[in-house]
Write an enzyme that holds these catalytic residues in place. Structure first.
Site, PDB file in Angstrom:
ATOM      1  N   ARG A   1     -16.319 -23.797  65.492  1.00 36.96           N
ATOM      2  CA  ARG A   1     -15.038 -22.866  64.770  1.00 36.96           C
ATOM      3  C   ARG A   1     -14.155 -23.589  64.120  1.00 36.96           C
ATOM      4  O   ARG A   1     -13.423 -23.053  63.095  1.00 36.96           O
ATOM      5  CB  ARG A   1     -14.688 -22.150  66.192  1.00 36.96           C
ATOM      6  CG  ARG A   1     -13.222 -21.268  65.634  1.00 36.96           C
ATOM      7  CD  ARG A   1     -13.643 -20.202  64.764  1.00 36.96           C
ATOM      8  NE  ARG A   1     -12.446 -19.236  64.549  1.00 36.96           N
ATOM      9  CZ  ARG A   1     -11.276 -19.614  63.884  1.00 36.96           C
ATOM     10  NH1 ARG A   1     -11.275 -20.951  63.317  1.00 36.96           N
ATOM     11  NH2 ARG A   1     -10.308 -18.810  63.727  1.00 36.96           N
ATOM     12  N   LYS A   2     -13.957 -24.795  64.458  1.00 36.41           N
ATOM     13  CA  LYS A   2     -12.609 -25.724  63.879  1.00 36.41           C
ATOM     14  C   LYS A   2     -11.488 -24.642  63.802  1.00 36.41           C
ATOM     15  O   LYS A   2     -10.841 -24.789  62.798  1.00 36.41           O
ATOM     16  CB  LYS A   2     -13.288 -26.000  62.499  1.00 36.41           C
ATOM     17  CG  LYS A   2     -14.466 -26.615  62.401  1.00 36.41           C
ATOM     18  CD  LYS A   2     -14.913 -27.333  60.864  1.00 36.41           C
ATOM     19  CE  LYS A   2     -16.079 -28.006  60.670  1.00 36.41           C
ATOM     20  NZ  LYS A   2     -17.147 -27.299  60.701  1.00 36.41           N
ATOM     21  N   PHE A   3     -10.913 -24.684  64.772  1.00 36.50           N
ATOM     22  CA  PHE A   3      -9.787 -24.224  65.089  1.00 36.50           C
ATOM     23  C   PHE A   3      -8.643 -24.944  64.412  1.00 36.50           C
ATOM     24  O   PHE A   3      -8.697 -26.097  64.347  1.00 36.50           O
ATOM     25  CB  PHE A   3      -9.217 -23.753  66.419  1.00 36.50           C
ATOM     26  CG  PHE A   3      -9.975 -22.807  67.260  1.00 36.50           C
ATOM     27  CD1 PHE A   3      -9.707 -21.359  67.019  1.00 36.50           C
ATOM     28  CD2 PHE A   3     -11.228 -23.257  67.976  1.00 36.50           C
ATOM     29  CE1 PHE A   3     -10.392 -20.456  67.723  1.00 36.50           C
ATOM     30  CE2 PHE A   3     -11.836 -22.103  68.639  1.00 36.50           C
ATOM     31  CZ  PHE A   3     -11.573 -20.716  68.458  1.00 36.50           C
TER      32      PHE A   3
END
Ligand code: 5BU
Length: 439
Positions: A269-271
């Site tokens: 998700r690569k927050f």
């Protein structure tokens, strides 16, 4: 460049045609591998009256849409035309949709065989490769005419020898591993995050350091792929926000497959927001990532608050976080001091941070704790890249020379004619590189 030089384009296609004739290849129609081989195929078709077909590259789901354009009958034999062959992967991507519409594919013609294992790979799939030139022939000719020096010739030959893509044939002169490493078993008890420990144990038990990136078109296709490659992976990586829909039922089915095949799920998700926002994004929204994904990842651009926010949601669910220390894409800003700061933040938060997304951990200039894991995307059997900035390293390069722990492979697996077979090949390559680099 040959597309801009009609006389060369014409000579090149005649050389390829001549090779097919001298080798006695027989076919009814021909299809160029998009896009660079299309003008060559067109030229051969015009000069010799053999009908051509076109493969639409953008149609992924060739079961439902028309991926092959043109007039043909089931059972006809189709020649594949390509400019270069390295690993044979792009040829195989064109074979699959042709076979799907019941064409037979037995022969492939290329302008240049780079002699990096493509021929063996195609042969293993029952395809005969006809090449107008091999790379060594071209090199010898250039040297003979004093157009390149013998030093360049030697360098190119060494590169070819060290970058063989046929994983069942270890390269004759593989570069020695840069550093010796501890086994995954020995690192498991050193992981402070329980999921990190579980992952090291799983990798040692299942003997795999392969993660497949399941970037296919729908949840159903993803579940099908997960079932096919499940026996070979330690982690299945997802991007569920690319699907038209994602339901609790899809998540449940994915969790069942993870249990059946013994792998972990990683939603990539690569927050990248402040702590308060990522709490809502991770635990809620339409994807409810924390409910089903064992692992997720985050950028450290916002500062350590992002780790605290994600920890607040994920810790009690037994989840683990990977920090993006580097990226595989060209021109990435995640390097140097930034990478070192990410390494330091991970060390301080090992209760929840289980490791990193890394590209070259051996080159960071800082040691990371052995309980932290390194996972690397941008992996294919041949080094190279795509036209949108992705850069590929080989499994041996990633695990052996660069010191990572897990290879993440997307298109190299899910675009292969037989993804399960491709996953097996990557698994074997990744595991061999790991064993070779043990102390
Ligand atoms: P590929 O098809 O093997 O190129 O897919 C690579 C996958 O890894 C894809 O899902 C990317 O979103 C993901 N990725 C990456 O390529 N590079 C990065 O630095 C990170 C993730 Br982080």
């Amino acid at each position: 460049m040959i597309v801009s030089y009609p006389d060369i384009l014409s000579k090149v296609s005649e050389a390829m045609w001549a090779r097919l004739q001298s080798n006695g290849a027989k076919f009814d129609v021909m299809c160029g591998v998009p896009y660079t081989a299309l003008p060559i195929a067109t030229c051969m078709s015009l000069n010799h009256g053999t009908p051509m077909l076109m493969r639409r590259k953008e149609v992924k789901d060739y079961g439902t849409k028309k991926a092959i354009e043109g007039a043909f009958q089931a059972g006809q034999t189709c020649l594949i035309v390509e400019d270069l062959v390295t690993s044979g992967m792009s040829v195989q991507e064109t074979v699959a949709p042709l076979e799907e519409v019941k064409l037979k594919v037995t022969d492939v013609v290329v302008l240049i065989d780079r002699e990096q294992g493509g021929q063996a790979r195609l042969e293993a799939d029952g395809l005969r490769l006809h090449s107008a030139f091999t790379l060594s022939y071209i090199l010898d000719t250039l040297v003979k005419h004093a157009l390149v020096g013998e030093d360049v010739q030697a360098k190119v030959k060494q590169f070819i020898a060290e970058n063989q893509t046929n994983v069942s044939m270890p390269p004759a002169s593989a570069a020695p591993a840069a550093k010796k490493r501890m086994t995954y078993e020995a690192r498991a008890p050193l992981a402070k995050n329980s999921l990190g420990r579980e992952l090291f144990e799983l990798m040692a038990r299942k003997k795999t350091n392969l993660s497949v990136a399941a970037d296919v078109g729908s949840p159903e296709e993803m579940l099908e792929l997960a079932d096919a490659v499940g026996p070979h992976v330690c982690v299945l990586k997802t991007h569920v926000d690319v699907f038209d829909s994602w339901t609790a039922d899809h998540a449940k089915k994915l969790e069942e497959l993870a249990a059946k095949h013994d792998f972990l799920i990683f939603e990539d998700r690569k927050f990248a927001d402040i702590g308060n926002t990522v709490v809502m994004q991770y635990g809620g929204g339409i994807y409810k990532i924390a409910d089903w994904s064992h692992i997720t990842n985050a950028h450290l651009v916002p500062g350590p608050g992002i780790i605290d926010g994600l920890k607040k949601v994920g810790m009690e669910k037994g989840r683990g976080l990977l920090l993006l220390a580097e990226m595989s894409s060209k021109g990435t800003l995640a390097n140097g001091d930034y990478t070192k700061k990410v390494a330091a933040a991970a060390e301080e938060n090992q209760d929840f941070v289980m490791g990193f997304i890394s590209v070259s951990p051996n080159a960071w200039g800082v040691e990371t704790s052995p309980g932290l894991i390194h996972m690397t995307p941008g992996v294919q059997l041949a080094a190279g890249g795509d036209d949108l900035g992705q850069q590929y390293n080989t499994p041996a390069g990633v695990i052996g020379e660069r010191g990572s722990d897990v290879i993440i492979v997307g298109r190299g697996v899910y675009k292969a004619v037989d993804p399960a077979k491709a996953a097996k090949e990557y698994r074997e390559a990744g595991w061999r590189a790991y064993e070779d680099s043990l102390a």
